[in-house]
Motif scaffolding. Structure first.
Motif, short mmCIF file in Angstrom:
data_model
loop_
_atom_site.label_atom_id
_atom_site.label_comp_id
_atom_site.label_asym_id
_atom_site.label_seq_id
_atom_site.Cartn_x
_atom_site.Cartn_y
_atom_site.Cartn_z
N GLU A 63 -17.98 -11.08 -25.70
CA GLU A 63 -19.31 -11.46 -25.22
C GLU A 63 -20.12 -11.86 -26.44
OE1 GLU A 63 -22.46 -8.48 -24.17
OE2 GLU A 63 -22.11 -9.35 -22.19
N VAL A 64 -20.76 -13.01 -26.39
CA VAL A 64 -21.57 -13.51 -27.50
C VAL A 64 -23.01 -13.60 -27.05
CG1 VAL A 64 -21.93 -15.45 -29.09
CG2 VAL A 64 -19.60 -14.81 -28.44
N VAL A 65 -23.89 -13.00 -27.84
CA VAL A 65 -25.33 -13.05 -27.58
C VAL A 65 -25.99 -13.71 -28.78
CG1 VAL A 65 -27.40 -11.71 -27.10
CG2 VAL A 65 -25.21 -10.96 -26.18
N ASP A 68 -31.64 -13.55 -27.82
CA ASP A 68 -31.67 -12.69 -26.63
C ASP A 68 -30.97 -13.33 -25.44
OD1 ASP A 68 -33.48 -14.68 -26.17
OD2 ASP A 68 -35.12 -13.37 -25.57
N ARG A 69 -30.17 -14.38 -25.70
CA ARG A 69 -29.49 -15.12 -24.64
C ARG A 69 -27.99 -14.88 -24.71
NH1 ARG A 69 -27.97 -21.22 -24.72
NH2 ARG A 69 -28.10 -20.76 -26.92
N THR A 70 -27.43 -14.37 -23.61
CA THR A 70 -25.98 -14.18 -23.52
C THR A 70 -25.34 -15.51 -23.14
OG1 THR A 70 -26.29 -11.90 -22.80
CG2 THR A 70 -24.15 -12.90 -22.38
N LEU A 71 -24.38 -15.95 -23.96
CA LEU A 71 -23.71 -17.21 -23.67
C LEU A 71 -22.78 -17.04 -22.47
CD1 LEU A 71 -22.76 -18.50 -27.23
CD2 LEU A 71 -24.76 -19.03 -25.87
N ALA A 73 -19.58 -17.04 -20.17
CA ALA A 73 -18.18 -16.81 -20.54
C ALA A 73 -17.39 -18.11 -20.66
CB ALA A 73 -17.52 -15.88 -19.53
N THR A 93 -17.28 -20.53 -30.07
CA THR A 93 -18.14 -21.02 -28.99
C THR A 93 -18.01 -22.53 -28.91
OG1 THR A 93 -20.06 -21.22 -30.45
CG2 THR A 93 -19.79 -19.14 -29.26
N SER A 103 -24.73 -11.62 -31.92
CA SER A 103 -23.89 -10.43 -31.79
C SER A 103 -22.65 -10.78 -30.96
CB SER A 103 -24.67 -9.26 -31.19
OG SER A 103 -24.68 -9.30 -29.81
N THR A 105 -19.45 -8.90 -29.11
CA THR A 105 -18.86 -7.65 -28.64
C THR A 105 -17.44 -7.93 -28.19
OG1 THR A 105 -21.02 -6.86 -27.89
CG2 THR A 105 -19.09 -5.73 -27.03
N ARG A 117 -19.07 -3.81 -31.38
CA ARG A 117 -20.10 -4.86 -31.48
C ARG A 117 -20.32 -5.21 -32.94
NH1 ARG A 117 -26.16 -3.76 -29.98
NH2 ARG A 117 -27.01 -5.50 -31.12
#
Length: 156
Positions: A63-65, A68-71, A73, A93, A103, A105, A117
């Motif tokens: 998981e890539v953030v 404050d935005r989670t990309l 999947a 990405t 970040s 994880t 993480r």
């Protein structure tokens, strides 16, 4: 009537030592990151494994953030390659990173998961090097000196 003897501390120590020998030792190796603002993320990490540890590459998720935005999947690619003593993972990405803090994880395992993480600080984009600048063809007009204004003669 006989008293029941309590187990001695030596037997307790021997029992504990035999349990420790069968413990598994998963451990994280150094993670390499290449987060540059305006470029896609390229992140690599590896997990040290003991002989007999089995982790299938399809049991690795990331998981890539960015900020404050989670990309989503679908924009994050994860690959894993198993060697004799490690599981090497690469996260990339498909879109450029536009935040200075990212970040990642990593979740490893099926069905139980081990997660870690990593927080990355994206580097600013570098200026083009002299070699790259020399490789770009220029027109002769760019390298020529600007024309001098014509000399004016004063009229009387």
């Amino acid at each position: 009537m006989q008293k029941k003897r309590q187990p001695s501390s030596i037997w307790i120590a021997i029992t504990l030592l035999s349990a420790v020998q069968s413990a598994s030792a998963l451990g994280w190796s150094r993670a390499d990151q290449a987060a540059v603002l305006g470029h896609p993320l390229s992140f690599a990490a590896s997990l040290r494994l003991d002989p007999g540890d089995e982790i299938a590459p399809e049991c690795v998720r990331a998981e890539v953030v960015a900020g404050d935005r989670t990309l989503p999947a679908g924009l994050v690619r994860v690959s894993a390659e198993r060697s004799a003593d490690a599981l090497a993972m690469h996260v990339a990405t498909e879109i450029s990173i536009d935040e200075p803090v990212v970040s990642v994880t990593l979740q490893i395992g099926c069905p139980m998961r081990l997660s870690r993480r990593f927080v990355l600080f994206a580097d600013p984009p570098s200026a083009p090097s002299a070699l790259q600048a020399a490789a770009v063809p220029r027109s002769p007009a760019v390298d020529a000196a600007p024309p001098r204004p014509a000399a004016r003669t004063a009229r009387k």
